[in-house]
Design an enzyme around this catalytic site. Sequence first.
Site, PDB file in Angstrom:
ATOM      1  N   ASP A 200      -1.195  -1.407  -9.498  1.00 59.33           N
ATOM      2  CA  ASP A 200      -2.579  -1.084  -8.881  1.00 59.33           C
ATOM      3  C   ASP A 200      -3.730  -1.023  -9.691  1.00 59.33           C
ATOM      4  OD1 ASP A 200      -0.361  -0.581  -7.030  1.00 59.33           O
ATOM      5  OD2 ASP A 200      -1.555   0.901  -5.774  1.00 59.33           O
TER       6      ASP A 200
ATOM      7  N   ASN B 161      -2.195   0.451   1.644  1.00 60.15           N
ATOM      8  CA  ASN B 161      -2.796   1.354   2.576  1.00 60.15           C
ATOM      9  C   ASN B 161      -4.253   1.389   2.638  1.00 60.15           C
ATOM     10  OD1 ASN B 161      -1.569   2.748   0.347  1.00 60.15           O
ATOM     11  ND2 ASN B 161      -2.764   4.817   1.292  1.00 60.15           N
ATOM     12  N   HIS B 162      -4.807   1.188   1.258  1.00 61.62           N
ATOM     13  CA  HIS B 162      -6.486   1.394   1.535  1.00 61.62           C
ATOM     14  C   HIS B 162      -7.043   0.008   1.698  1.00 61.62           C
ATOM     15  CE1 HIS B 162      -5.998   5.385   0.025  1.00 61.62           C
ATOM     16  NE2 HIS B 162      -5.286   4.868  -1.092  1.00 61.62           N
TER      17      HIS B 162
ATOM     18  N   HIS C 223       1.403   4.701  -8.369  1.00 63.44           N
ATOM     19  CA  HIS C 223       0.491   4.468  -9.594  1.00 63.44           C
ATOM     20  C   HIS C 223       1.403   5.285 -10.703  1.00 63.44           C
ATOM     21  CE1 HIS C 223      -3.433   4.250  -7.426  1.00 63.44           C
ATOM     22  NE2 HIS C 223      -2.482   3.531  -6.787  1.00 63.44           N
TER      23      HIS C 223
ATOM     24  N   HIS D 232       4.917  -1.866  -0.901  1.00 64.37           N
ATOM     25  CA  HIS D 232       3.874  -0.835  -1.032  1.00 64.37           C
ATOM     26  C   HIS D 232       4.438   0.506  -0.211  1.00 64.37           C
ATOM     27  CE1 HIS D 232      -0.157   0.131  -2.611  1.00 64.37           C
ATOM     28  NE2 HIS D 232      -0.289   0.903  -1.603  1.00 64.37           N
TER      29      HIS D 232
ATOM     30  N   GLU E 252      -5.282  -2.840  -4.173  1.00 66.07           N
ATOM     31  CA  GLU E 252      -5.697  -2.090  -3.071  1.00 66.07           C
ATOM     32  C   GLU E 252      -6.541  -0.818  -3.427  1.00 66.07           C
ATOM     33  OE1 GLU E 252      -3.326   0.770  -1.310  1.00 66.07           O
ATOM     34  OE2 GLU E 252      -2.882   1.730  -2.977  1.00 66.07           O
ATOM     35  N   ASN E 253      -6.748  -0.688  -4.687  1.00 60.73           N
ATOM     36  CA  ASN E 253      -7.642   0.603  -5.283  1.00 60.73           C
ATOM     37  C   ASN E 253      -8.744  -0.138  -6.172  1.00 60.73           C
ATOM     38  OD1 ASN E 253      -4.750   1.806  -5.480  1.00 60.73           O
ATOM     39  ND2 ASN E 253      -6.141   2.862  -4.401  1.00 60.73           N
TER      40      ASN E 253
ATOM     41  N   HIS F 142       2.067   1.519  -5.111  1.00 64.15           N
ATOM     42  CA  HIS F 142       1.544   2.694  -4.508  1.00 64.15           C
ATOM     43  C   HIS F 142       1.617   4.097  -4.961  1.00 64.15           C
ATOM     44  CE1 HIS F 142       0.229   5.290  -1.000  1.00 64.15           C
ATOM     45  NE2 HIS F 142       1.391   5.736  -1.068  1.00 64.15           N
TER      46      HIS F 142
END
Length: 259
Positions: A8, A67-68, A177, A150, A39-40, A175
Amino acid sequence: MKVLFIGDIVGKPGRAGLERAMPELRERHAPDLVVANGENAAGGLGITQKTAKEIYAAGVDVITTGNHVYRHRDAYEFLDREERIVRPANYMTGNPGRGSTVVEAAGRRVGVINLSGTVELRAARSPFPEAETLLDRLARDADVFIVDFHAETTSEKIAMGWHLDGRVAAVLGTHTHVPTADARVLPKGTATICDVGMTGSRDSVLGVRWEEALEGFRTQLPVRFTTAEGNIWINAVLVDVRDDGLADSIEQILLPAPD
Ligand SMILES: [Fe+2]
Ligand SMILES: [Fe+2]
């Protein structure tokens, strides 16, 4: 074939750190395909067309998410249009974006599949039958499969590794991290790791300024989180894929980004 998978990417510091580290990663590992979880990427949460383009420009071929992914509404059209970005396949049917994509690398057709866990995360369907459905559907379109799973828990991620052992080159967890120390190739040839980790500030709590994250825990009051900037590290894995589409090895890469 060597596949470099990057954990990520968190915010601008993560994107900039990756850009600075890519020449060294290329020289040292000579990847044929680079996949990164984005995603981040946009301000710590979500992804936009602009941030995705920066990640592609740094040398990433395919972006996975999690999810983001739907944080930025103005990116929905981009998610629908851009074929080199994927979001978990087991999200609501009809939601923006696609759950898998097929790209060419080293003369092979590589299917990149994104799935979400369902423990502590919301998804429309179980990722386990979803994975089988996808592999059946893509059987004639791709020779090699890489799965970004994820998910929150180590148990669900390890279970997915066993579920797909011998059918995909890699099941790589994202996910949380935090890179885990369990990278291995399962008996039938699938490379796994519970979590690849993140590409962002190590002087942080999962990419958030540690002072703010700590304040939230200490006071139990709402705190506005911002992306941490110092001490950027690249967390990644390198998967060596054999001619039969399964993995020969998986190597963890934990590298401070050059200044
Ligand atoms: Fe993340
Ligand atoms: Fe996530």
